[in-house]
Motif scaffolding. Structure first.
Motif, mmCIF file in Angstrom:
data_model
loop_
_atom_site.group_PDB
_atom_site.id
_atom_site.type_symbol
_atom_site.label_atom_id
_atom_site.label_comp_id
_atom_site.label_asym_id
_atom_site.label_seq_id
_atom_site.Cartn_x
_atom_site.Cartn_y
_atom_site.Cartn_z
ATOM 1 N N GLU A 82 7.651 -4.855 -4.901
ATOM 2 C CA GLU A 82 8.247 -5.237 -3.619
ATOM 3 C C GLU A 82 9.751 -5.440 -3.817
ATOM 4 O OE1 GLU A 82 8.335 -5.894 0.188
ATOM 5 O OE2 GLU A 82 6.336 -6.498 -0.434
ATOM 6 N N PRO A 83 10.608 -4.605 -3.203
ATOM 7 C CA PRO A 83 12.043 -4.698 -3.470
ATOM 8 C C PRO A 83 12.672 -6.036 -3.088
ATOM 9 C CG PRO A 83 11.516 -2.622 -2.404
ATOM 10 C CD PRO A 83 10.286 -3.462 -2.333
ATOM 11 N N GLY A 84 12.120 -6.727 -2.091
ATOM 12 C CA GLY A 84 12.712 -7.981 -1.651
ATOM 13 C C GLY A 84 12.353 -9.174 -2.507
ATOM 14 N N SER A 85 11.496 -8.997 -3.520
ATOM 15 C CA SER A 85 11.044 -10.113 -4.345
ATOM 16 C C SER A 85 11.740 -10.108 -5.696
ATOM 17 C CB SER A 85 9.527 -10.034 -4.543
ATOM 18 O OG SER A 85 9.064 -11.161 -5.265
ATOM 19 N N ALA A 86 12.079 -11.306 -6.184
ATOM 20 C CA ALA A 86 12.687 -11.423 -7.514
ATOM 21 C C ALA A 86 12.163 -12.626 -8.279
ATOM 22 C CB ALA A 86 14.213 -11.506 -7.387
ATOM 23 N N LEU A 143 12.459 -11.548 8.276
ATOM 24 C CA LEU A 143 11.251 -10.947 7.730
ATOM 25 C C LEU A 143 10.706 -11.875 6.658
ATOM 26 C CD1 LEU A 143 9.297 -8.528 7.490
ATOM 27 C CD2 LEU A 143 10.807 -7.619 5.724
ATOM 28 N N VAL A 144 9.463 -12.292 6.799
ATOM 29 C CA VAL A 144 8.823 -13.169 5.811
ATOM 30 C C VAL A 144 7.592 -12.465 5.256
ATOM 31 C CG1 VAL A 144 9.663 -15.352 6.740
ATOM 32 C CG2 VAL A 144 7.565 -14.360 7.673
ATOM 33 N N GLY A 145 7.381 -12.608 3.953
ATOM 34 C CA GLY A 145 6.198 -12.019 3.334
ATOM 35 C C GLY A 145 6.387 -10.610 2.826
ATOM 36 N N GLY A 146 7.566 -10.015 2.993
ATOM 37 C CA GLY A 146 7.813 -8.679 2.464
ATOM 38 C C GLY A 146 7.398 -7.573 3.412
ATOM 39 N N TYR A 147 7.255 -6.364 2.853
ATOM 40 C CA TYR A 147 7.036 -5.181 3.687
ATOM 41 C C TYR A 147 5.589 -4.998 4.126
ATOM 42 C CZ TYR A 147 11.821 -4.204 2.369
ATOM 43 O OH TYR A 147 13.181 -4.290 2.171
ATOM 44 N N HIS A 148 4.718 -5.872 3.679
ATOM 45 C CA HIS A 148 3.402 -6.021 4.285
ATOM 46 C C HIS A 148 3.339 -7.357 5.014
ATOM 47 C CE1 HIS A 148 1.043 -2.925 1.629
ATOM 48 N NE2 HIS A 148 1.892 -2.349 2.463
ATOM 49 N N GLY A 149 4.512 -7.889 5.343
ATOM 50 C CA GLY A 149 4.606 -9.165 6.030
ATOM 51 C C GLY A 149 4.924 -8.993 7.499
ATOM 52 N N MET A 150 5.595 -10.009 8.062
ATOM 53 C CA MET A 150 5.847 -10.017 9.494
ATOM 54 C C MET A 150 7.241 -10.566 9.773
ATOM 55 S SD MET A 150 2.160 -11.509 10.764
ATOM 56 C CE MET A 150 2.377 -11.034 12.475
ATOM 57 N N PHE A 151 7.778 -10.180 10.929
ATOM 58 C CA PHE A 151 9.050 -10.717 11.393
ATOM 59 C C PHE A 151 8.813 -11.987 12.203
ATOM 60 C CE2 PHE A 151 10.136 -6.231 10.791
ATOM 61 C CZ PHE A 151 11.380 -6.315 10.176
ATOM 62 N N LEU A 152 9.733 -12.918 12.077
ATOM 63 C CA LEU A 152 9.793 -14.080 12.965
ATOM 64 C C LEU A 152 11.067 -13.982 13.772
ATOM 65 C CD1 LEU A 152 8.875 -17.030 10.529
ATOM 66 C CD2 LEU A 152 7.380 -15.946 12.214
ATOM 67 N N PHE A 203 3.143 -15.829 4.683
ATOM 68 C CA PHE A 203 3.939 -16.251 3.539
ATOM 69 C C PHE A 203 4.036 -15.155 2.482
ATOM 70 C CE2 PHE A 203 4.824 -18.452 -0.433
ATOM 71 C CZ PHE A 203 5.833 -19.327 -0.049
ATOM 72 N N GLY A 204 2.937 -14.449 2.239
ATOM 73 C CA GLY A 204 2.943 -13.380 1.248
ATOM 74 C C GLY A 204 3.380 -13.872 -0.114
ATOM 75 N N ALA A 205 4.315 -13.153 -0.712
ATOM 76 C CA ALA A 205 4.843 -13.515 -2.028
ATOM 77 C C ALA A 205 6.134 -14.325 -1.921
ATOM 78 C CB ALA A 205 5.079 -12.257 -2.863
ATOM 79 N N GLY A 206 6.378 -14.934 -0.752
ATOM 80 C CA GLY A 206 7.536 -15.806 -0.608
ATOM 81 C C GLY A 206 8.857 -15.082 -0.407
ATOM 82 N N ILE A 207 8.813 -13.902 0.190
ATOM 83 C CA ILE A 207 10.036 -13.116 0.426
ATOM 84 C C ILE A 207 10.619 -13.483 1.782
ATOM 85 C CG2 ILE A 207 10.946 -10.777 0.724
ATOM 86 C CD1 ILE A 207 8.486 -9.922 -1.048
ATOM 87 N N VAL A 208 11.931 -13.714 1.811
ATOM 88 C CA VAL A 208 12.630 -14.114 3.036
ATOM 89 C C VAL A 208 13.866 -13.230 3.190
ATOM 90 C CG1 VAL A 208 13.843 -15.980 4.221
ATOM 91 C CG2 VAL A 208 11.845 -16.501 2.792
ATOM 92 N N ILE A 209 13.928 -12.462 4.289
ATOM 93 C CA ILE A 209 15.081 -11.578 4.527
ATOM 94 C C ILE A 209 15.548 -11.753 5.967
ATOM 95 C CG2 ILE A 209 16.020 -9.260 4.293
ATOM 96 C CD1 ILE A 209 13.597 -8.480 2.661
ATOM 97 N N PRO A 210 16.645 -12.507 6.193
ATOM 98 C CA PRO A 210 17.173 -12.622 7.555
ATOM 99 C C PRO A 210 17.947 -11.366 7.954
ATOM 100 C CG PRO A 210 18.492 -13.927 6.019
ATOM 101 C CD PRO A 210 17.365 -13.346 5.222
#
Length: 503
Positions: free
Chosen positions: A96-100, A277-286, A308-315
């Motif tokens: 998942e690119p958004g996770s580190a 975007l929360v939860g990554g690319y299998h997640g959802m937008f808020l 929540f997924g893997a805890g990815i947060v992308i505003p």
């Protein structure tokens, strides 16, 4: 609150440090430093370890959130029934690119991950421990060094996986460890049962790197002290990866579960923008209002309309087109699929093309086509990739409904696409040419509309109502590279080209 700068993600702590303890003093904690910070690791029997996991409500931190105690008990029962020693697997892949967060643990606190894995392995009297890492990730060097720094009664091997989105799926990881192609199996099998679903056919306990690190913390603290922070139904801390617009690297935040998302964003120097975007690319937008009131816990995110997924947060900042951002990711998800079944080979590319039509002003009919395709792929794949991708698309259409109307009624929202949503991990960036990725392009000065290309590569090319090819803008999926080359070679007008993707 303290921060530590490293070559990897920045680390911020909100509240008491647990997984990040000592990272304000050490760039990477070797074994001696690890013991100085965390202390010796107690030993547990299998029943006591399962009870500890149950009391702290430990769930998998890779996204699925399956209760760890149930998973552990299933392996115990299977090993006893089959009279075989189990195997233990650490899923430290992070496609998942958004996770580190897992890369941060591998790079800076590798012994905490090994502690949890060995705690389980010794309690189960396991045959071996395997740690799956992405090619090119910090784990490739840090984890073998950590294994060499300590003396383990259990053999530990570090196995590299291709740095792809689907390679971290549990079945794909076990296949890779077994020396097979690291793709999800064609039918769902449980690793705890062993056989084709387990490492070397053994009953296998597989969980995420952070899960093992959390277990190692809990083993030292005890259940009562571990549960002193966070809500009663989800105690402890969480690791979040916050991707800030315009920043060179993400921030990994350790915070008590239930911490308001707005406080986390504020600590990282950013805000919710037009949505998160929360939860990554299998997640959802808020949307911004929901993000402002959402707590960083699994139950809290569900109540707020997210995951929540893997805890990815992308505003998403105000100056980018959210539908254009989502379209980039839908194309990327289509290219990242295993390509083993219809929903991935045909459904996701079609979904990406239909979503592109919405972005370019295809009208309400294009929106309905996206919705139809997003329903059609669900539950039909060999793994959950089509379902997660469809959920991402439905979330984008719902949260950015005003933008959908702007694009369908006025052919656009007037904002450019800033490429805020990443398609490569923070370190190292994936080299498209080395990865074998190519784009398929049409030279319109030569194209005569023969239509042969659509017959040769139907998963890549469709024909418009005039018989001319319609080709997606994203990279060609790895599994369709041969079809793309065949289409180029068969084009009688020599109008098709393959080129490396741009930056």
């Amino acid at each position: 609150m303290t921060a530590a700068g490293t070559e990897g993600p920045e680390v911020i702590r909100m509240g008491p440090p647990r997984l990040t303890a000592g990272l304000d003093q050490y760039i990477r904690m070797g074994y001696e430093a690890h013991l100085a910070v965390h202390g010796p690791l107690p030993r547990y029997g299998a029943p006591e370890l399962a009870e500890l996991a149950r009391r702290i409500a430990l769930t998998g931190k890779g996204g699925a959130a399956f209760p760890f105690a149930r998973k552990l008990q299933a392996v115990i029962d299977s090993a006893r029934r089959r009279r075989l020693p189990p195997a233990v697997v650490v899923n430290a892949t992070e496609g998942e690119p958004g996770s580190a967060k897992d890369r941060m643990l591998l790079a800076r606190a590798p012994h905490l991950v090994l502690d949890g894995a060995l705690l389980v392995g010794e309690a189960l009297r396991a045959e071996s421990v395997a740690v799956g890492v992405d090619e090119g990730s910090p784990g490739v060097t840090s984890m073998p060094s950590a294994v060499a720094e300590r003396r383990s009664r259990l053999p530990i091997r570090v196995v590299q996986q291709p740095a792809r989105f689907v390679s971290g799926e549990s079945g794909a990881l076990i296949r890779g460890i077994n020396g097979l192609v690291a793709l999800p199996p064609s039918r769902k099998v449980r690793s705890s049962d062993g056989g084709p679903g387990g490492v070397d056919g053994l009953p296998t306990l597989l969980s995420n790197a952070e899960t093992y690190a959390q277990l190692a913390v809990a083993a030292r603290l005890g259940a009562e002290a571990y549960c002193a922070v966070g809500p009663a139904d989800e105690p402890g801390t969480v690791l979040l990866t916050v991707n800030r617009p315009g920043a060179r690297r993400p921030v990994v935040v350790e915070a008590p579960a239930g911490t308001p998302l707005l406080a986390v964003l504020d600590a990282c120097g950013t805000g919710p923008g037009q949505g998160v975007l929360v939860g990554g690319y299998h997640g959802m937008f808020l949307d911004a209002a929901s993000a402002a009131s959402a707590p960083c816990s699994r139950a809290g995110m569900r109540r707020s309309g997210g995951t929540f997924g893997a805890g990815i947060v992308i505003p998403l900042p105000e100056d980018t087109c959210p539908l254009g951002e989502a379209h980039r990711i839908v194309q990327w998800l289509a290219a990242e699929s295993a390509g083993q079944c219809g929903p991935c080979r045909r459904g996701l590319p079609e979904l990406a093309r239909a979503f592109g039509a919405v972005v370019t002003g295809g009208g309400s009919g294009a929106v309905e086509e996206v919705r139809r395709l997003a329903v059609a792929v669900v539950g039909q794949g060999a793994c959950s990739h089509p379902d997660g991708s469809a959920g991402f698309v439905r979330s984008a259409l719902s949260v950015f409904a005003e933008d959908v109307r702007a694009h369908t009624e006025r052919a656009g929202c007037g904002r450019r696409v800033r490429a805020v949503l990443p398609t490569a991990p923070w370190a190292p960036d994936r080299d498209a040419a080395r990865d074998g990725r190519v784009n398929l392009k049409v030279d319109w000065a030569l194209c005569d509309g023969h239509g042969l290309c659509a017959d040769v590569a139907p998963e890549l090319i469709t024909l418009d109502r005039y018989g001319f090819p319609v080709v997606g803008e994203g990279p060609v999926p790895v599994w369709s590279t041969l079809s793309a080359k065949r289409a180029v070679n068969r084009c009688p007008a020599l109008a098709l080209r393959l080129s490396a993707p741009g930056p």
